[in-house]
Design a protein around this motif. Sequence first.
Motif, PDB file in Angstrom:
ATOM      1  N   HIS A 164      28.534  53.920 -22.750  1.00  0.00           N
ATOM      2  CA  HIS A 164      28.280  52.902 -21.551  1.00  0.00           C
ATOM      3  C   HIS A 164      27.821  51.511 -22.523  1.00  0.00           C
ATOM      4  N   HIS A 189      29.339  47.619 -22.494  1.00  0.00           N
ATOM      5  CA  HIS A 189      28.884  46.361 -21.905  1.00  0.00           C
ATOM      6  C   HIS A 189      28.826  45.276 -23.105  1.00  0.00           C
ATOM      7  N   TRP A 234      33.597  52.457 -13.641  1.00  0.00           N
ATOM      8  CA  TRP A 234      33.542  51.071 -12.981  1.00  0.00           C
ATOM      9  C   TRP A 234      33.698  50.008 -14.093  1.00  0.00           C
ATOM     10  N   HIS A 235      33.293  50.399 -15.416  1.00  0.00           N
ATOM     11  CA  HIS A 235      33.410  49.402 -16.576  1.00  0.00           C
ATOM     12  C   HIS A 235      34.861  49.363 -16.987  1.00  0.00           C
ATOM     13  N   SER A 286      22.513  45.246 -14.525  1.00  0.00           N
ATOM     14  CA  SER A 286      22.842  44.586 -15.465  1.00  0.00           C
ATOM     15  C   SER A 286      23.369  43.267 -15.421  1.00  0.00           C
TER      16      SER A 286
HETATM   17 FE   LIG Z   1      26.787  49.280 -16.817  1.00  0.00          FE
END
Ligand SMILES: [Fe+2]
Length: 471
Positions: A199, A203, A237-238, A389
């Motif tokens: 993850h 990002h 989701w990313h 974030s």
């Molecule tokens: Fe995230």
Amino acid sequence: MQRDIRGLEVGTESEEAVRNLDLGVADYLDYGQTAGARVKAALEADSNFALAQCYRGYLLMMLENRAVFPKIQATLDQLAAARDSMTRREQLHADALQAWVNGDLISACLAWEAILAEWPRDLMALKLHHTMAFYTGRSHVLRSVVEGVLGEWDETTPGYSNVQGMYAYALEECGDYENAERWGREATERNPGDLWAIHSVAHVLEMQGRYAEGSKWLDYPAEHWADKNFFKAHVWWHNGLFALAQEKYDDALRILDEEMASVNSDKYVDVSNQAALLKRLEIAGVNVGDRWDALAAHSETRINDHILPFRDAHFCLSLAARGKFDVAREQIDSLFTFARSGEGWTADTTEKILIPLCEAMIAYEAGEYGKACDILWPLRNEMAPIGGSLAQRDLFTQILIDSAVRAKRLGMARSLLSERVARFPGARRNWSDYASVLADLGETDRAAQARSRASELETGASHARTKEAIQ
Ligand SMILES: [Fe+2]
């Protein structure tokens, strides 16, 4: 006195209890689904094992549901009665858990920091601190604390890859993308099961606008993460964001329907991730059908929770997006009461940021775009304490931009989009929106330049699509 897998003394004589707790921590750090059972097994081996009792409380807190608080407080009361027989490290864990239950996340972080100063290899303290520093939006603290323990870890220490993954995320949130990617990729190579490390790299790719690379990075079959807990929905989701930025809206909706919504259970409903993707899709002009219904229905049951401002904001968004304005207003009333009667970080952030943010989202969903601009413009660079974030908080900036465009606040929209194309030059839609606003302002040449940039990116996206179709 036993020692854990990293050599730290623990307050039990039971080897079986320690072994189970070690396995529980490893599983928790990798976002598996057996941490609860392992902690339970530790307590079955030694019911007075204070550290295991704290860990059980932590795992319950991670459900982010006030309904479990009485059970946790009962454990804390037991621990308080047995405090004199606990080790100093166990006492500090109990202090952290009590502060967390009280909504005082800053004090909880300070208790974990006190542990880490003495026992820098306390992986659970480090992970929980990392999570709560993230939920309080304090990137510099994330980085400082991981760097503060780094000297005591190396590749021979069990769990080192988890520390590398945390460091990668901290560096990313502080804008050091190059080093973040290096640490994140190394952590993932060392431990391909560490979702946080995977993850962290996602990002970096998001923040650098490397969307096609991002889709590839997260191109896993769904069953690959079958044994992972609900955090996998956030990783998906990313992947949804990568699809959205490449304007592959059907892919984004498929990810939402098949991978994100599937983590919903009796104990946990994934509102934040789903709402955040749905709203972005709507801003992009996609019809999301009746997908708000379930999120709004669940949010309605959580309007008095006030555990994390970030969560509360998404409950409010879901209610307002579904048109349940009365319930959203009830939530705001409840937030006011909570902010007035509460103490500590959560109450403070609720008053200063969350309530205005909720008012702005209600205004936005009600079509009062000028009001949404008035509230969000002064807040836009002060949003960090709401938690989450940079990528997550960007949703509120996107709502502000959409409000400014719809309210014809063209100077404001130009400024926001100028900032956006500077930050995310690889997203076609940013350039296209920027071009429209510049054209409305009569800046014909600049509008043409922005439109041409959008066209170049469209061509790039088409090439990528064609290439994928051929492969
Ligand atoms: Fe995230």
